[in-house]
Scaffold this motif. Sequence first.
Motif, PDB file in Angstrom:
ATOM      1  N   ALA B 199       0.844  -1.198   0.000  1.00  0.00           N
ATOM      2  CA  ALA B 199       0.000   0.000   0.000  1.00  0.00           C
ATOM      3  C   ALA B 199       0.875   1.242   0.000  1.00  0.00           C
ATOM      4  N   PRO B 200       0.361   2.353  -0.526  1.00  0.00           N
ATOM      5  CA  PRO B 200       1.141   3.596  -0.577  1.00  0.00           C
ATOM      6  C   PRO B 200       0.895   4.424   0.688  1.00  0.00           C
ATOM      7  N   ILE B 201       1.895   4.579   1.518  1.00  0.00           N
ATOM      8  CA  ILE B 201       1.737   5.286   2.791  1.00  0.00           C
ATOM      9  C   ILE B 201       2.931   6.205   2.985  1.00  0.00           C
ATOM     10  N   SER B 202       2.695   7.425   3.417  1.00  0.00           N
ATOM     11  CA  SER B 202       3.794   8.383   3.606  1.00  0.00           C
ATOM     12  C   SER B 202       4.730   7.887   4.704  1.00  0.00           C
ATOM     13  N   ARG B 203       5.963   8.325   4.655  1.00  0.00           N
ATOM     14  CA  ARG B 203       6.947   7.807   5.599  1.00  0.00           C
ATOM     15  C   ARG B 203       6.561   8.127   7.044  1.00  0.00           C
ATOM     16  N   GLY B 239       4.263   0.827  -1.705  1.00  0.00           N
ATOM     17  CA  GLY B 239       3.400   1.601  -2.603  1.00  0.00           C
ATOM     18  C   GLY B 239       3.253   0.996  -3.985  1.00  0.00           C
ATOM     19  N   GLN B 240       3.827  -0.191  -4.203  1.00  0.00           N
ATOM     20  CA  GLN B 240       3.900  -0.761  -5.551  1.00  0.00           C
ATOM     21  C   GLN B 240       2.570  -1.324  -6.066  1.00  0.00           C
ATOM     22  N   ALA B 241       1.575  -1.449  -5.197  1.00  0.00           N
ATOM     23  CA  ALA B 241       0.282  -1.950  -5.682  1.00  0.00           C
ATOM     24  C   ALA B 241      -0.574  -0.817  -6.249  1.00  0.00           C
ATOM     25  N   ALA B 244      -3.299   6.376  -4.548  1.00  0.00           N
ATOM     26  CA  ALA B 244      -2.729   7.639  -4.057  1.00  0.00           C
ATOM     27  C   ALA B 244      -2.150   7.425  -2.663  1.00  0.00           C
ATOM     28  N   GLU B 245      -1.028   8.083  -2.380  1.00  0.00           N
ATOM     29  CA  GLU B 245      -0.363   7.904  -1.084  1.00  0.00           C
ATOM     30  C   GLU B 245      -1.257   8.357   0.064  1.00  0.00           C
ATOM     31  N   VAL B 252      -9.675   7.672   5.760  1.00  0.00           N
ATOM     32  CA  VAL B 252     -10.315   6.406   6.171  1.00  0.00           C
ATOM     33  C   VAL B 252      -9.447   5.206   5.805  1.00  0.00           C
ATOM     34  N   ARG B 253      -8.613   5.383   4.776  1.00  0.00           N
ATOM     35  CA  ARG B 253      -7.737   4.269   4.383  1.00  0.00           C
ATOM     36  C   ARG B 253      -6.691   3.994   5.463  1.00  0.00           C
TER      37      ARG B 253
END
Lengths: 406, 406
Positions: B199-203, B239-241, B244-245, B252-253
């Motif tokens: 999943a795309p998640i900020s650091r 984030g490879q799947a 948006a980050e 909610v994500r």
Amino acid sequence: MAVGDVSMPQMHAVKGVKIGSAEAYVRYQNRRDLVVFEFAKGSNVAGVFTQNAFCAAPVHISKAHLKITNPRYLVINTGNANAGTGKTGMANAEATCAKLAELADVSASEVLPFSTGVIGEQLPIERLVNGLQPALESLNENAWLEAATGIMTTDTTPKGASEQFEIDGVRYTMTGISKGAGMIRPNMATMLSYVATDAPISRELVQQLLNETVNVSFNRITVDGDTSTNDSCIFVATGQAGGAEITSPEDVRYSKVLEVLTRVMKRLAQLIVRDGEGATKFITVAVEGGENTQECCDIAYSIAHSPLVKTAIFASDPNWGRILAAIGYAGVPNLDVEKIQVWLDDVQICKDGGAAEDYTEEAGARVMAQTEMTIRVDLGRGQAKDTVYTCDLSYDYVKINADYRS
Amino acid sequence: MAVGDVSMPQMHAVKGVKIGSAEAYVRYQNRRDLVVFEFAKGSNVAGVFTQNAFCAAPVHISKAHLKITNPRYLVINTGNANAGTGKTGMANAEATCAKLAELADVSASEVLPFSTGVIGEQLPIERLVNGLQPALESLNENAWLEAATGIMTTDTTPKGASEQFEIDGVRYTMTGISKGAGMIRPNMATMLSYVATDAPISRELVQQLLNETVNVSFNRITVDGDTSTNDSCIFVATGQAGGAEITSPEDVRYSKVLEVLTRVMKRLAQLIVRDGEGATKFITVAVEGGENTQECCDIAYSIAHSPLVKTAIFASDPNWGRILAAIGYAGVPNLDVEKIQVWLDDVQICKDGGAAEDYTEEAGARVMAQTEMTIRVDLGRGQAKDTVYTCDLSYDYVKINADYRS
């Protein structure tokens, strides 16, 4: 099997202290499981007790009685701790005091009750009070060994210390007993210990002497880190050997008593560790070079409680990384590991935070194979020091505690 | 033998994560003891580490590297902890990073090193770096099981968790592994654990998610109370799947990821307890009704660390007085024992500080004989609660730790 010399010394009588015992069948059969102490009028009594919030009914009552009187009698049963027993437990402890008071013609508040054994079961109060009369009838000055034996539970050996000393041409005696082998990590007191002297000491100083010496003896031992619900330590000065009462800590006689009491208390505390459940080794953990005593004590206990350090010592394996890990997680702030030195007896295992260059496994294994050893840690950041005594963790510790009650 | 279901689930590949391994002969023979993780460019990496003051050389370096880069590689060896190894240990950990960086064409600070095993011995650095090239050559997406097996020491089973979840029509994966069986009482992290999602998640949020979930998983387990020198837990979001980050905890994500990660982290942490050295029982200690979470946590750990409670559970002996004693010495101020209730699963053993009237030994023994049970304590003084997971203390714990290294 206890570790090292745990033999009973000659237990000198203390003038003004009589001891009786009886078979009350509280839990054990065919042994004296009820012990009564009688102190001469004018004796000064002090006590320290467990800080466990679930402290036993007799601890509550002993503390309350000590506040309002100078007790004349102690009554101790083994086999049942009378802890976690609610209102019935309190009533039973009070009934014990009342019955003994009636038989001995004193007030109930002049009696302190003590119990040790299984937690959470009610005392067989009828059998217990039926034992009081025979116990009183057997009162005599030369029954310290019987008392030490009477208060044993999982102990494998009775525990005693006794010294005689002279002040201003008067010969005084200091004699004490203790019990305990498991659930040992006293916090302000120990399982059960009773020490008496016939020297004349004011009540205030009796308490002060007890507090000072408990902090270098019973409050510095651990077997399993479990603080008991029943820890109690009593010190009494009967004054029956004569001489003017010691009323000031500046009195040179105070220092003499302190010196003897410290030795007696340390011996009684160390005997508990030597007889620790399943113990095969006796270990002194000495931490020095600290900023304050508390951090030395914290690190010493961290090492002494570590199951990994204790099993390594049981196996005579100089796996000293486990000692470093225990130092590291003791929670001492800003510890600079590069200033830390560690020795096993005279063998330096850790120098400046890493392995000492000339350390060899053979040298470490030689010390680890001994039945007694000192783990010495220098923190290199101050002048404070502290020492804790403990034992190893063996198969037998698990066996004893998995089997107890069955 | 681990307790209960410890089977590996299907370990779903995480897009952007490749794993390689090799036999480097650090300590063990004939097994892959060197593991390398490769993360796709743009991955966000977070870590938490032991608070042991004697933390290992690789922990020092991983923490330093994490501060200045978003790492691309992890390199993990088993058999040697590289702790208590001084300057040579630091140089060896740095050399490992430098060599891997050279082979993979990244900077040394983009590599995080990890070690687990015996403390206080130097790494066989030549054998270790010789294993890096073969490990890199074996990199592939479907090697999570090999990684879980590669990082084992006294573990009897590899430990993994893997879930797939959907957000806005995109399917994401969360997969992780852990290791550890002894020296387990993580403080801000665990022995070793690696969890990844595509999943795309900020650091910033990757670190926040890790902190939140570590506190209900790895920071709530204990086997022996010994906090390791090497505890490390890494969470990476590649984030490879796609998608948006996620950049805000209000998104909610974020809640969805938190929910999945919490489940994965708890499973990985509990697997360590289920495989605790010598464990025969898995115990949940749930404390509720506290004034604050800390006191609930303190009491839960006091019970979970008590050798007397742990040996009683090993023996299936409902000796519940030992649980009361452990509650009582946890150091919680002004504890009113008359408000305390204790249950073993659904059986109330202690009511208002004393034995529950309808409690029977049979009922207690029935629960104690189970391989899994919950000790539930209600302090009756507030709304806070906390839960800790532990295992019993058996002969085999002593055996394993008395024999380790031999």
